[in-house]
Design a protein around this motif. Structure first.
Motif, PDB file in Angstrom:
ATOM      1  N   GLU A  41       0.816  -1.212   0.000  1.00 39.57           N
ATOM      2  CA  GLU A  41       0.000   0.000   0.000  1.00 39.57           C
ATOM      3  C   GLU A  41       0.853   1.267   0.000  1.00 39.57           C
ATOM      4  O   GLU A  41       0.469   2.278  -0.589  1.00 39.57           O
ATOM      5  CB  GLU A  41      -0.940   0.002   1.212  1.00 39.57           C
ATOM      6  N   ALA A  42       2.026   1.229   0.624  1.00 38.47           N
ATOM      7  CA  ALA A  42       2.876   2.417   0.705  1.00 38.47           C
ATOM      8  C   ALA A  42       3.374   2.867  -0.666  1.00 38.47           C
ATOM      9  O   ALA A  42       3.720   4.045  -0.854  1.00 38.47           O
ATOM     10  CB  ALA A  42       4.061   2.160   1.638  1.00 38.47           C
ATOM     11  N   VAL A  43       3.417   1.946  -1.629  1.00 37.00           N
ATOM     12  CA  VAL A  43       3.941   2.282  -2.968  1.00 37.00           C
ATOM     13  C   VAL A  43       2.966   1.866  -4.062  1.00 37.00           C
ATOM     14  O   VAL A  43       3.363   1.625  -5.195  1.00 37.00           O
ATOM     15  CB  VAL A  43       5.326   1.625  -3.200  1.00 37.00           C
ATOM     16  N   ARG A  44       1.710   1.802  -3.738  1.00 33.78           N
ATOM     17  CA  ARG A  44       0.726   1.291  -4.692  1.00 33.78           C
ATOM     18  C   ARG A  44       0.690   2.103  -5.984  1.00 33.78           C
ATOM     19  O   ARG A  44       0.569   1.548  -7.080  1.00 33.78           O
ATOM     20  CB  ARG A  44      -0.657   1.255  -4.052  1.00 33.78           C
ATOM     21  N   VAL A  57       7.540  -2.940  -9.010  1.00 36.61           N
ATOM     22  CA  VAL A  57       7.654  -1.697  -8.250  1.00 36.61           C
ATOM     23  C   VAL A  57       8.626  -0.785  -8.984  1.00 36.61           C
ATOM     24  O   VAL A  57       9.733  -1.212  -9.341  1.00 36.61           O
ATOM     25  CB  VAL A  57       8.143  -1.967  -6.821  1.00 36.61           C
ATOM     26  N   THR A  58       8.238   0.469  -9.201  1.00 35.78           N
ATOM     27  CA  THR A  58       9.033   1.381 -10.024  1.00 35.78           C
ATOM     28  C   THR A  58       9.596   2.537  -9.208  1.00 35.78           C
ATOM     29  O   THR A  58       9.124   2.841  -8.105  1.00 35.78           O
ATOM     30  CB  THR A  58       8.198   1.952 -11.185  1.00 35.78           C
ATOM     31  N   GLY A  59      10.595   3.181  -9.811  1.00 36.48           N
ATOM     32  CA  GLY A  59      11.160   4.399  -9.263  1.00 36.48           C
ATOM     33  C   GLY A  59      11.671   5.267 -10.392  1.00 36.48           C
ATOM     34  O   GLY A  59      12.053   4.752 -11.451  1.00 36.48           O
ATOM     35  N   GLU A  60      11.678   6.591 -10.188  1.00 35.48           N
ATOM     36  CA  GLU A  60      12.127   7.527 -11.219  1.00 35.48           C
ATOM     37  C   GLU A  60      13.248   8.403 -10.692  1.00 35.48           C
ATOM     38  O   GLU A  60      13.430   8.546  -9.477  1.00 35.48           O
ATOM     39  CB  GLU A  60      10.970   8.427 -11.673  1.00 35.48           C
ATOM     40  N   GLY A  61      13.993   9.006 -11.626  1.00 30.35           N
ATOM     41  CA  GLY A  61      15.040   9.931 -11.240  1.00 30.35           C
ATOM     42  C   GLY A  61      15.581  10.682 -12.433  1.00 30.35           C
ATOM     43  O   GLY A  61      15.361  10.291 -13.590  1.00 30.35           O
ATOM     44  N   GLU A  62      16.290  11.767 -12.165  1.00 25.53           N
ATOM     45  CA  GLU A  62      16.919  12.551 -13.218  1.00 25.53           C
ATOM     46  C   GLU A  62      18.082  11.810 -13.868  1.00 25.53           C
ATOM     47  O   GLU A  62      18.449  12.082 -15.012  1.00 25.53           O
ATOM     48  CB  GLU A  62      17.409  13.879 -12.652  1.00 25.53           C
ATOM     49  N   THR A  63      18.678  10.889 -13.122  1.00 26.91           N
ATOM     50  CA  THR A  63      19.778  10.056 -13.616  1.00 26.91           C
ATOM     51  C   THR A  63      19.403   8.602 -13.425  1.00 26.91           C
ATOM     52  O   THR A  63      18.503   8.269 -12.642  1.00 26.91           O
ATOM     53  CB  THR A  63      21.089  10.340 -12.866  1.00 26.91           C
ATOM     54  N   HIS A  74      14.415   1.810  -3.068  1.00 30.59           N
ATOM     55  CA  HIS A  74      13.809   2.416  -1.886  1.00 30.59           C
ATOM     56  C   HIS A  74      12.332   2.034  -1.807  1.00 30.59           C
ATOM     57  O   HIS A  74      11.816   1.706  -0.718  1.00 30.59           O
ATOM     58  CB  HIS A  74      13.969   3.933  -1.930  1.00 30.59           C
ATOM     59  N   ASN A  75      11.659   2.076  -2.941  1.00 32.13           N
ATOM     60  CA  ASN A  75      10.237   1.714  -2.966  1.00 32.13           C
ATOM     61  C   ASN A  75      10.034   0.217  -2.730  1.00 32.13           C
ATOM     62  O   ASN A  75       9.098  -0.179  -2.022  1.00 32.13           O
ATOM     63  CB  ASN A  75       9.621   2.138  -4.296  1.00 32.13           C
ATOM     64  N   VAL A  76      10.900  -0.601  -3.318  1.00 32.45           N
ATOM     65  CA  VAL A  76      10.810  -2.049  -3.071  1.00 32.45           C
ATOM     66  C   VAL A  76      10.932  -2.342  -1.582  1.00 32.45           C
ATOM     67  O   VAL A  76      10.220  -3.200  -1.030  1.00 32.45           O
ATOM     68  CB  VAL A  76      11.906  -2.798  -3.858  1.00 32.45           C
ATOM     69  N   ASP A  77      11.822  -1.640  -0.920  1.00 32.08           N
ATOM     70  CA  ASP A  77      12.062  -1.907   0.504  1.00 32.08           C
ATOM     71  C   ASP A  77      10.897  -1.474   1.383  1.00 32.08           C
ATOM     72  O   ASP A  77      10.869  -1.817   2.584  1.00 32.08           O
ATOM     73  CB  ASP A  77      13.352  -1.208   0.957  1.00 32.08           C
ATOM     74  N   GLN A  78       9.934  -0.749   0.820  1.00 26.52           N
ATOM     75  CA  GLN A  78       8.720  -0.409   1.572  1.00 26.52           C
ATOM     76  C   GLN A  78       7.632  -1.472   1.445  1.00 26.52           C
ATOM     77  O   GLN A  78       6.598  -1.385   2.118  1.00 26.52           O
ATOM     78  CB  GLN A  78       8.189   0.945   1.098  1.00 26.52           C
ATOM     79  N   VAL A  79       7.865  -2.452   0.570  1.00 22.94           N
ATOM     80  CA  VAL A  79       6.912  -3.559   0.420  1.00 22.94           C
ATOM     81  C   VAL A  79       7.188  -4.595   1.503  1.00 22.94           C
ATOM     82  O   VAL A  79       8.339  -4.983   1.725  1.00 22.94           O
ATOM     83  CB  VAL A  79       7.025  -4.201  -0.972  1.00 22.94           C
ATOM     84  N   LYS A  80       6.138  -5.035   2.160  1.00 23.57           N
ATOM     85  CA  LYS A  80       6.283  -5.987   3.266  1.00 23.57           C
ATOM     86  C   LYS A  80       5.934  -7.396   2.797  1.00 23.57           C
ATOM     87  O   LYS A  80       4.833  -7.633   2.285  1.00 23.57           O
ATOM     88  CB  LYS A  80       5.389  -5.582   4.433  1.00 23.57           C
ATOM     89  N   PHE A  81       6.881  -8.308   2.955  1.00 22.01           N
ATOM     90  CA  PHE A  81       6.652  -9.718   2.620  1.00 22.01           C
ATOM     91  C   PHE A  81       7.634 -10.553   3.427  1.00 22.01           C
ATOM     92  O   PHE A  81       8.600 -10.036   3.991  1.00 22.01           O
ATOM     93  CB  PHE A  81       6.825  -9.980   1.122  1.00 22.01           C
ATOM     94  N   ASN A  82       7.379 -11.842   3.471  1.00 18.67           N
ATOM     95  CA  ASN A  82       8.237 -12.744   4.227  1.00 18.67           C
ATOM     96  C   ASN A  82       9.384 -13.233   3.364  1.00 18.67           C
ATOM     97  O   ASN A  82       9.169 -13.706   2.247  1.00 18.67           O
ATOM     98  CB  ASN A  82       7.434 -13.946   4.754  1.00 18.67           C
TER      99      ASN A  82
END
Length: 414
Positions: A346-349, A374-380, A390-398
């Motif tokens: 939910e934190a990165v839905r 799970v995606t992320g964006e940046g200028e580089t 960073h976004n992947v690490d906000q996903v909770k799983f075992n």
């Protein structure tokens, strides 16, 4: 207008999300869709992606103006033929044209006939003949199952033991031919091309997929463990070479063969020391490349489809930023795996595309091999990679139930 997206994976989630952004769209119907699409589409899980009669009935009753087909199975079974025969407009090739993906031997024969750059190959239905051929040419070598394999029917054998074991595996469960190709060394990339007969519009940027299951491109081939775009360390001249030497000639070759292709043509290419060569063609958007490219595209997708339909010249506009997508997959994939493991994203839905998850008891559980991009964006590219992880690490799983690659996008840093 109303539109429908056929399919239930992450690529279709991206298509539904992109179409829903259009001011011209009233409702997007996702058939069968998945639970992750419910915020952008009306999901119709009771209709399967190959239940053509029910799809046609829904599209007629809901006055659907366009049907956009995501996966390869309904295309190869003739969904475009069926729906167009009932007056429903489809963006996706008919059954005969979809053989560009469903039959590797068919496609390789066209490329050979029209001198389109690709690896040398031979097709076999006889095990002993294939065995003898492998012994005569040696390894490394590439073996491909002739037919749909969801991106997993390819074995890149680095030695003879792997090659012969691969032959056993590919010929054990099917009478379909296998294609044996020379191994090409170089850097791979993905190019999406919009095609209408002899008309083509190639995307102005390319993407890179990560096919192997594990870091450092190790392990078995998968449907794709992550992707990123743009690929700026591969020069524009290479993309243009692919357009001039492969894409245009292939479109003209199909017309010469009596084919009338309408839809997306996916080119998997490789940069070799002898120029750009074709690895494969697919008859639909790549997954997970579609999730990245459609997110970066700034144009209205409905406008784009109509321009392709009219064979108009135009330019696509993409965000100048980089985007990286990391796939979460069930432990054991692409082999056997368990379902029903809990995931909380939910934190990165809003930054994610659902491939194989379903809602259960107000939460989410795994329902497939690849479950979430799970995606992320940046200028580089560096900042985009950092953002994605960073976004992947906000996903909770075992741990032990789900795995990821930790090197998506690293090709661009070499």
């Amino acid at each position: 207008m109303n539109v429908a997206v056929i399919g239930g994976g992450g690529r279709e989630h991206a298509l539904a999300r992109k179409l829903a952004q259009s001011d011209r769209i009233e409702t997007v119907y996702a058939i069968p869709g998945n639970d992750g699409m419910r915020d952008v589409a009306e999901v119709v899980p009771e209709i399967g992606e190959t239940d053509f009669e029910k799809i046609a009935a829904l599209c007629t009753s809901k006055q659907v103006a366009w049907v956009v087909v995501g996966p390869e199975a309904p295309l190869s079974e003739g969904i475009a033929d069926y729906l167009e025969g009932r007056g429903i407009k489809v963006f996706g090739p008919r059954k005969e044209e979809a053989k560009i993906e469903s039959s590797k031997a068919f496609t390789k024969d066209i490329m050979e006939k029209y001198d389109i750059p690709t690896a040398r190959y031979k097709a076999f239905t006889d095990y002993d003949a294939a065995y003898s051929y492998i012994e005569s040419v040696g390894a490394p070598i590439v073996l491909k199952k002739d037919g749909l394999a969801a991106g997993k029917g390819v074995i890149v054998a680095t030695d003879m033991d792997e090659a012969l074991a691969g032959l056993d595996a590919l010929m054990a469960d099917s009478d379909a031919p296998i294609v044996i190709e020379e191994f090409l060394e170089g850097e791979e990339f993905s190019l999406m091309v919009l095609v209408n007969g002899d008309y083509t519009h190639s995307f102005e940027i390319i993407a890179q997929d990560h096919k192997r299951a594990f870091d450092n491109d190790e392990g078995p081939n998968t449907g794709g463990m992550g992707a990123y775009a743009p690929v700026r360390h591969i020069p524009e001249s290479v993309r243009q070479e692919a357009v001039d030497q492969i894409v245009g000639p292939m479109a003209r070759a199909m017309v010469s063969e009596g084919l009338d292709y309408f839809g997306v043509l996916y080119l998997g290419a490789i940069v070799t020391d002898k120029g750009v060569k074709t690895i494969e063609f697919n008859a639909r958007f790549g997954d997970p490349e579609a999730q990245i490219l459609l997110s970066l595209m700034e144009d209205d997708l409905v406008d784009v489809l109509e321009k392709v339909d009219r064979k108009e010249a135009f330019t696509l506009t993409f965000s100048p930023r980089y985007q990286v997508g990391v796939m979460l997959a069930s432990a054991g994939y692409p082999g056997s795996y368990d379902k029903g493991h809990t995931i909380d994203f939910e934190a990165v839905r809003e930054k994610s595309f659902v491939s194989g998850l379903k809602q259960e008891n107000e939460g989410w559980v795994t329902a497939g091999g690849r479950v979430l991009l799970v995606t992320g964006e940046g200028e580089t590219i560096e900042s985009a990679i950092d953002s994605a992880y960073h976004n992947v690490d906000q996903v909770k799983f075992n741990e032990g139930e789900v795995f990821i690659r930790r090197d998506i996008g690293r090709h661009a840093l070499k």
